[in-house]
Design a protein around this motif. Structure first.
Motif, PDB file in Angstrom:
ATOM      1  N   GLU A   1      39.478 -15.597 110.888  1.00 54.98           N
ATOM      2  CA  GLU A   1      39.248 -16.969 110.442  1.00 54.98           C
ATOM      3  C   GLU A   1      40.563 -17.741 110.432  1.00 54.98           C
ATOM      4  O   GLU A   1      41.614 -17.176 110.118  1.00 54.98           O
ATOM      5  CB  GLU A   1      38.628 -17.005 109.043  1.00 54.98           C
ATOM      6  CG  GLU A   1      37.228 -16.420 108.975  1.00 54.98           C
ATOM      7  CD  GLU A   1      36.617 -16.595 107.604  1.00 54.98           C
ATOM      8  OE1 GLU A   1      37.279 -17.206 106.728  1.00 54.98           O
ATOM      9  OE2 GLU A   1      35.481 -16.143 107.391  1.00 54.98           O
ATOM     10  N   GLU A   2      40.491 -19.025 110.769  1.00 55.27           N
ATOM     11  CA  GLU A   2      41.696 -19.838 110.759  1.00 55.27           C
ATOM     12  C   GLU A   2      42.015 -20.266 109.332  1.00 55.27           C
ATOM     13  O   GLU A   2      41.178 -20.823 108.635  1.00 55.27           O
ATOM     14  CB  GLU A   2      41.519 -21.080 111.648  1.00 55.27           C
ATOM     15  CG  GLU A   2      42.811 -21.862 111.803  1.00 55.27           C
ATOM     16  CD  GLU A   2      42.697 -22.975 112.839  1.00 55.27           C
ATOM     17  OE1 GLU A   2      43.078 -22.751 113.995  1.00 55.27           O
ATOM     18  OE2 GLU A   2      42.210 -24.059 112.476  1.00 55.27           O
ATOM     19  N   ARG A   3      43.230 -19.978 108.900  1.00 59.42           N
ATOM     20  CA  ARG A   3      43.705 -20.382 107.590  1.00 59.42           C
ATOM     21  C   ARG A   3      45.035 -21.118 107.746  1.00 59.42           C
ATOM     22  O   ARG A   3      45.681 -21.026 108.794  1.00 59.42           O
ATOM     23  CB  ARG A   3      43.921 -19.163 106.685  1.00 59.42           C
ATOM     24  CG  ARG A   3      42.656 -18.332 106.447  1.00 59.42           C
ATOM     25  CD  ARG A   3      41.612 -19.090 105.666  1.00 59.42           C
ATOM     26  NE  ARG A   3      40.397 -18.331 105.465  1.00 59.42           N
ATOM     27  CZ  ARG A   3      40.170 -17.549 104.415  1.00 59.42           C
ATOM     28  NH1 ARG A   3      41.085 -17.440 103.473  1.00 59.42           N
ATOM     29  NH2 ARG A   3      39.047 -16.883 104.294  1.00 59.42           N
ATOM     30  N   GLU A   4      45.427 -21.835 106.711  1.00 57.45           N
ATOM     31  CA  GLU A   4      46.732 -22.468 106.719  1.00 57.45           C
ATOM     32  C   GLU A   4      47.698 -21.597 105.929  1.00 57.45           C
ATOM     33  O   GLU A   4      47.418 -21.217 104.790  1.00 57.45           O
ATOM     34  CB  GLU A   4      46.683 -23.869 106.104  1.00 57.45           C
ATOM     35  CG  GLU A   4      48.040 -24.569 106.169  1.00 57.45           C
ATOM     36  CD  GLU A   4      48.006 -25.972 105.606  1.00 57.45           C
ATOM     37  OE1 GLU A   4      48.901 -26.754 105.952  1.00 57.45           O
ATOM     38  OE2 GLU A   4      47.102 -26.277 104.814  1.00 57.45           O
TER      39      GLU A   4
ATOM     40  N   SER B   1      45.624 -20.710 102.613  1.00 59.57           N
ATOM     41  CA  SER B   1      44.584 -21.598 102.096  1.00 59.57           C
ATOM     42  C   SER B   1      43.500 -21.785 103.155  1.00 59.57           C
ATOM     43  O   SER B   1      43.777 -21.773 104.355  1.00 59.57           O
ATOM     44  CB  SER B   1      45.161 -22.962 101.701  1.00 59.57           C
ATOM     45  OG  SER B   1      45.590 -23.681 102.839  1.00 59.57           O
ATOM     46  N   HIS B   2      42.283 -21.926 102.684  1.00 61.05           N
ATOM     47  CA  HIS B   2      41.158 -22.179 103.585  1.00 61.05           C
ATOM     48  C   HIS B   2      41.162 -23.647 103.982  1.00 61.05           C
ATOM     49  O   HIS B   2      41.284 -24.531 103.133  1.00 61.05           O
ATOM     50  CB  HIS B   2      39.845 -21.829 102.897  1.00 61.05           C
ATOM     51  CG  HIS B   2      38.636 -22.043 103.760  1.00 61.05           C
ATOM     52  ND1 HIS B   2      38.379 -21.287 104.881  1.00 61.05           N
ATOM     53  CD2 HIS B   2      37.629 -22.945 103.679  1.00 61.05           C
ATOM     54  CE1 HIS B   2      37.257 -21.698 105.451  1.00 61.05           C
ATOM     55  NE2 HIS B   2      36.783 -22.707 104.733  1.00 61.05           N
ATOM     56  N   ILE B   3      41.061 -23.907 105.270  1.00 62.96           N
ATOM     57  CA  ILE B   3      41.077 -25.280 105.767  1.00 62.96           C
ATOM     58  C   ILE B   3      39.671 -25.858 105.704  1.00 62.96           C
ATOM     59  O   ILE B   3      38.790 -25.453 106.466  1.00 62.96           O
ATOM     60  CB  ILE B   3      41.618 -25.347 107.211  1.00 62.96           C
ATOM     61  CG1 ILE B   3      43.034 -24.777 107.277  1.00 62.96           C
ATOM     62  CG2 ILE B   3      41.611 -26.776 107.731  1.00 62.96           C
ATOM     63  CD1 ILE B   3      43.610 -24.722 108.671  1.00 62.96           C
ATOM     64  N   GLU B   4      39.443 -26.773 104.766  1.00 63.73           N
ATOM     65  CA  GLU B   4      38.136 -27.416 104.630  1.00 63.73           C
ATOM     66  C   GLU B   4      38.037 -28.560 105.628  1.00 63.73           C
ATOM     67  O   GLU B   4      38.848 -29.490 105.607  1.00 63.73           O
ATOM     68  CB  GLU B   4      37.948 -27.947 103.205  1.00 63.73           C
ATOM     69  CG  GLU B   4      37.871 -26.865 102.144  1.00 63.73           C
ATOM     70  CD  GLU B   4      36.562 -26.100 102.175  1.00 63.73           C
ATOM     71  OE1 GLU B   4      35.630 -26.549 102.887  1.00 63.73           O
ATOM     72  OE2 GLU B   4      36.466 -25.068 101.505  1.00 63.73           O
TER      73      GLU B   4
END
Length: 218
Positions: free
Chosen positions: A100-103, A114-117
């Motif tokens: 999953e892509e996260r920052e 952090s989860h990118i909303e």
């Protein structure tokens, strides 16, 4: 600005535990706290800065819960006391974590995934989050009272750097890059899929305006 980041990373003083963040660095940390919607953990008399980072004694039993460790990490990075080492944001950018892509945000005293909303990114793009890049009070008022059509049109023009009358993927990427938030391909795909309703590879003024109306009704 790449040069600013390069100079910051080469500034070894930033790693000194006695380093005092500049006013700009302090404001930047406040922006991150607001962006992550962090709340200051409750005071804990047993808290020791840095203890949560690693267990140097293999025989020592680690009986803290994940939430306790997380709270200590948040306090150490974002809510350190005046006599404790102060953190500074060094770099941030997209990474893949378990597919999953996260920052990833790297600070002098730790790092945060952090989860990118997607909706948050779109609201920032549309200037519905009261971006503080300039005239923070005016932008904050606009976020509270509703952005005007003139402000929205100017926002579109600001992002449309090649003045082509539409926003392409590169311009949207450049916009977030200028905010110190380089996005990865997955996040950009999500933004384009959401805004580019006719799938022609660009976001028109009408699509941009329609998304503002849609986000306001949510």
């Amino acid at each position: 600005d790449i040069e600013v980041w390069r100079e910051r990373l080469l500034n070894m003083l930033v790693y000194d535990q006695d380093y005092t963040p500049t006013e700009l660095e302090g404001e930047e940390m406040k922006d991150v706290v607001e962006y992550l919607a962090l709340k200051k953990p409750k005071e804990n008399d047993n808290f020791h800065p840095g203890r949560h980072l690693k267990n140097t004694d293999p025989s020592e039993k680690q009986d803290e819960s994940g939430n306790q460790i997380t709270e200590k990490a948040i306090r150490s990075i974002f809510f350190a006391q005046p006599n404790e080492p102060q953190s500074v944001l060094l770099k941030r950018g997209p990474v893949l974590l378990y597919g999953e892509e996260r920052e990833l945000m790297i600070f002098t005293n730790g790092f945060v995934f952090s989860h990118i909303e997607l909706d948050t990114l779109i609201r920032m793009l549309l200037d519905l989050e009261g971006n503080k890049s300039s005239d923070s009070e005016g932008r904050r008022a606009a976020a509270e009272d509703g952005i005007t059509s003139e402000q929205l049109r100017q926002r579109f023009k600001d992002i449309d750097t090649n003045q082509g009358g539409s926003l392409d993927r590169a311009e949207i990427h450049e916009f977030f890059q200028s905010m110190g938030m380089p996005l990865g391909g997955i996040a950009l795909d999500g933004i384009m899929d959401k805004l580019d309703s006719d799938s022609d590879g660009a976001v028109s003024w009408n699509e941009f305006k329609s998304m503002v109306l849609e986000m306001k009704t949510q």
